[in-house]
Design a protein around this motif. Structure first.
Motif, short mmCIF file in Angstrom:
data_model
loop_
_atom_site.label_atom_id
_atom_site.label_comp_id
_atom_site.label_asym_id
_atom_site.label_seq_id
_atom_site.Cartn_x
_atom_site.Cartn_y
_atom_site.Cartn_z
N CYS B 67 25.51 -28.25 51.67
CA CYS B 67 25.69 -28.24 53.36
C CYS B 67 24.55 -27.10 53.70
N THR B 68 24.08 -27.09 54.69
CA THR B 68 23.23 -25.92 55.61
C THR B 68 24.27 -25.65 56.78
N VAL B 69 24.17 -24.72 57.32
CA VAL B 69 24.50 -24.20 58.70
C VAL B 69 23.60 -23.15 59.14
N ALA B 70 22.58 -22.90 60.27
CA ALA B 70 21.54 -22.02 60.79
C ALA B 70 21.71 -21.73 61.94
N ARG B 71 20.83 -21.26 62.03
CA ARG B 71 21.21 -21.17 63.34
C ARG B 71 20.05 -19.32 64.04
N GLY B 72 20.40 -19.35 65.30
CA GLY B 72 19.72 -17.58 65.68
C GLY B 72 20.18 -16.54 64.59
N GLU B 73 20.74 -16.75 63.69
CA GLU B 73 20.91 -16.17 62.72
C GLU B 73 20.16 -15.98 62.09
N ARG B 74 19.13 -16.89 62.26
CA ARG B 74 18.29 -16.53 60.81
C ARG B 74 17.99 -17.16 59.86
N ILE B 75 18.76 -16.50 58.91
CA ILE B 75 19.30 -17.31 58.03
C ILE B 75 20.23 -17.50 57.30
N PRO B 76 19.98 -18.89 57.09
CA PRO B 76 20.76 -19.84 56.83
C PRO B 76 22.77 -19.60 55.89
N SER B 77 23.15 -20.57 56.07
CA SER B 77 24.15 -20.24 54.80
C SER B 77 24.42 -21.62 55.10
N TYR B 78 25.17 -21.50 52.94
CA TYR B 78 25.42 -22.93 52.70
C TYR B 78 27.07 -22.70 52.30
N GLY B 79 26.97 -24.10 52.71
CA GLY B 79 28.23 -24.73 51.79
C GLY B 79 28.69 -25.47 51.12
N LEU B 80 30.15 -25.70 50.33
CA LEU B 80 29.71 -26.58 48.87
C LEU B 80 30.12 -28.04 50.07
N ARG B 81 29.45 -28.97 49.91
CA ARG B 81 30.07 -30.27 50.42
C ARG B 81 30.95 -30.81 49.93
N VAL B 82 32.28 -30.72 50.69
CA VAL B 82 33.78 -31.15 50.26
C VAL B 82 33.94 -32.64 50.50
N GLU B 83 33.80 -32.78 51.79
CA GLU B 83 33.77 -33.88 51.44
C GLU B 83 32.67 -35.01 51.26
N GLU B 84 33.02 -36.42 51.01
CA GLU B 84 32.01 -37.33 50.34
C GLU B 84 31.22 -37.37 52.26
N GLU B 85 32.44 -38.12 52.65
CA GLU B 85 31.64 -38.37 54.07
C GLU B 85 31.07 -37.36 54.87
N HIS B 86 29.88 -37.78 55.30
CA HIS B 86 29.16 -37.74 56.66
C HIS B 86 30.33 -37.06 58.00
N HIS B 87 29.86 -35.47 57.58
CA HIS B 87 30.57 -34.86 58.69
C HIS B 87 29.92 -33.17 59.18
N HIS B 88 30.64 -32.68 59.99
CA HIS B 88 30.13 -31.10 60.65
C HIS B 88 30.83 -30.28 61.19
#
Lengths: 141, 141
Positions: B67-88
DNA sequence: ACTTGAAATGCAAATAATTTGCATTTAGGA
DNA sequence: TCCTAAATGCAAATTATTTGCATTTCAAGT
């Protein structure tokens, strides 16, 4: 909106470059990338330099004049902050236009925040999809 | 989690590079930028090339492994998608760790969506702040 | 185990995005 | 009008991302 007065109120000097940036964003109604902003500003103000755009984007973001939307798209887009109040965005994948969302999830998360022991400082909520105009047309991929 | 099986289930070949990417993200517990991922993968798999990282990030994102997280930070960061279900996510500004948020604002927006005539396709919700461990310590700026 | 085609990788080079130092110009208060 | 901090342009350095192509590797089917 009176951009000049707006800039002054935020403690920023009024320059043609800044006015151009705001005008471009206002006319577009969409969120634009730094590159897009640069190209459009160049049309009304041929001399601008890219570094001016970058520096102003950062500054205006810090002052709350611009809002940001980013995501998997890698490169963030910026929009004029039209509403004074805190708000979020719908972003149309068809035409790029963005609409204001009034609903703010943070108002409804007290319980989970407390449970997790998390101290929220800022947040982002963006919904991507299709606006009324684009929904029907063949713009969906 | 059994990464090998997981990759196969998603129809991706199992390679050391991919396993390394997943391992790095799992150990970190934080969201990492492409560059950070590259550097850490290099430690356990010295031969990797940056283009492999980029290509895999895209692919694994498309497959829902990251999953991705981005923002004013310009460069996005990625994380392992641990949960099967949709989440934030909560993202800690102190240590970078991210926690799962169960609350999903889309479940509560039906009315406004209808009113605006917007057809939602995807959305992003991220809360930045400080986790229990960082809240007290001098990490806040 | 062996073969094979598609997928994945490494490498190198191109492209694109962002930042920076410095000299010059400019807005706006004194 | 004068002055100073702020803003700008320019050029060059960084940093990030993408791409083509030759080679290697996975895994499905013998």
């Amino acid at each position: 909106m009176d951009f000049e007065e707006f800039l002054r109120k935020k403690g920023l000097k009024v320059t043609n470059q800044r006015l151009a940036i705001m005008k471009v964003l206002e006319n577009s109604g969409s969120m634009l990338t730094a590159t897009e902003i640069f190209e459009r500003v160049k049309e009304i103000f041929p001399g601008v330099n890219f570094s001016t755009i970058y520096r102003n984007i950062e500054l205006m973001k810090k002052k709350g004049i611009l809002c940001t939307v980013a995501r998997g798209e890698r490169i963030p887009s910026y929009g004029l902050r039209v509403e004074e109040e805190h708000h979020h965005h719908f972003v149309c994948k068809g035409c790029g236009k963005s609409l204001v969302i009034e609903y703010c999830p943070m108002n409804f998360m007290g319980e989970e925040v407390k449970k997790k022991g998390f101290l929220p400082v800022e947040h982002e909520f963006v919904v991507y999809g299709f606006c009324r105009d684009c929904e029907g047309s063949g713009l969906k991929k």
